[in-house]
Design a protein around this motif. Structure first.
Motif, mmCIF file in Angstrom:
data_model
loop_
_atom_site.group_PDB
_atom_site.id
_atom_site.type_symbol
_atom_site.label_atom_id
_atom_site.label_comp_id
_atom_site.label_asym_id
_atom_site.label_seq_id
_atom_site.Cartn_x
_atom_site.Cartn_y
_atom_site.Cartn_z
ATOM 1 N N ALA A 87 0.908 -1.005 0.125
ATOM 2 C CA ALA A 87 0.046 -0.092 0.196
ATOM 3 C C ALA A 87 0.810 1.048 0.049
ATOM 4 O O ALA A 87 1.995 1.322 0.422
ATOM 5 N N PRO A 88 0.322 2.334 -0.483
ATOM 6 C CA PRO A 88 0.995 3.449 -0.460
ATOM 7 C C PRO A 88 1.730 3.804 0.903
ATOM 8 O O PRO A 88 0.817 3.906 1.910
ATOM 9 N N GLY A 89 2.910 4.189 1.137
ATOM 10 C CA GLY A 89 3.582 4.595 2.116
ATOM 11 C C GLY A 89 3.922 3.546 3.276
ATOM 12 O O GLY A 89 4.391 3.657 4.312
ATOM 13 N N LYS A 90 3.656 2.310 2.795
ATOM 14 C CA LYS A 90 3.767 1.039 3.513
ATOM 15 C C LYS A 90 4.792 0.268 2.894
ATOM 16 O O LYS A 90 4.933 0.057 1.820
ATOM 17 N N GLU A 91 5.433 -0.874 3.765
ATOM 18 C CA GLU A 91 6.346 -1.678 3.293
ATOM 19 C C GLU A 91 5.351 -2.901 2.619
ATOM 20 O O GLU A 91 4.390 -3.125 2.773
ATOM 21 N N ARG A 92 6.096 -3.726 1.758
ATOM 22 C CA ARG A 92 5.640 -4.651 1.095
ATOM 23 C C ARG A 92 5.314 -5.737 2.311
ATOM 24 O O ARG A 92 5.908 -6.092 3.034
ATOM 25 N N GLU A 93 4.064 -6.514 2.078
ATOM 26 C CA GLU A 93 3.663 -7.458 3.123
ATOM 27 C C GLU A 93 3.228 -8.807 2.440
ATOM 28 O O GLU A 93 2.372 -8.727 1.325
ATOM 29 N N PHE A 94 3.354 -9.991 3.115
ATOM 30 C CA PHE A 94 2.620 -11.055 2.875
ATOM 31 C C PHE A 94 1.360 -11.111 2.959
ATOM 32 O O PHE A 94 0.511 -10.715 3.862
#
Length: 128
Positions: free
Chosen positions: A40-47
């Protein structure tokens, strides 16, 4: 090399559904575990979810458990992510990934660093 191409993203209202597809080409698809990640914008990539080579094991992050289903068709070299009951917080770019790591359970499948190949991503936007 494995090439991955995602499709199926789009704009949907909260409570709606989308099915993402990821088509693989190159090396033998059934040799690879497959995962879906999102950013998501401004967030880290997540599983988000993952499936073992044979499809016998699946794993999900807690926030999508019971709403999302990952599956694969090794004859079609494709992995799917069925997303139901979508929420605005599911809005993100969704990436599929392929990895040939040793299966040591959920802890390995959720680690993005273990996946060698990535697609370009597909945007999913959920409106409230």
């Amino acid at each position: 090399q494995v090439q991955l191409v995602e499709s199926g993203g789009g704009l949907v209202q909260a409570g709606g559904s989308l099915r993402l597809s990821c088509a693989a080409s190159g090396r033998t698809f059934s040799n690879y575990h497959m995962g879906w990640f999102r950013q998501a914008p401004g967030k880290e990539r997540e599983f988000v979810a993952a499936i073992s080579r044979s499809g016998g094991s699946t794993y999900y992050t807690a926030s999508v458990e019971g709403r999302f289903t990952i599956s694969r068709d090794n004859a079609k070299n494709t992995v799917y992510l069925q997303m139901n009951s979508l929420k605005p917080e599911d809005t993100a770019v969704y990436y599929c990934a392929a990895g040939s790591f040793v299966n040591l359970g959920r802890a390995t499948f959720s680690r993005s660093a273990l996946y060698e190949y990535w697609g370009q991503g597909t945007q999913v936007t959920v409106s409230s």
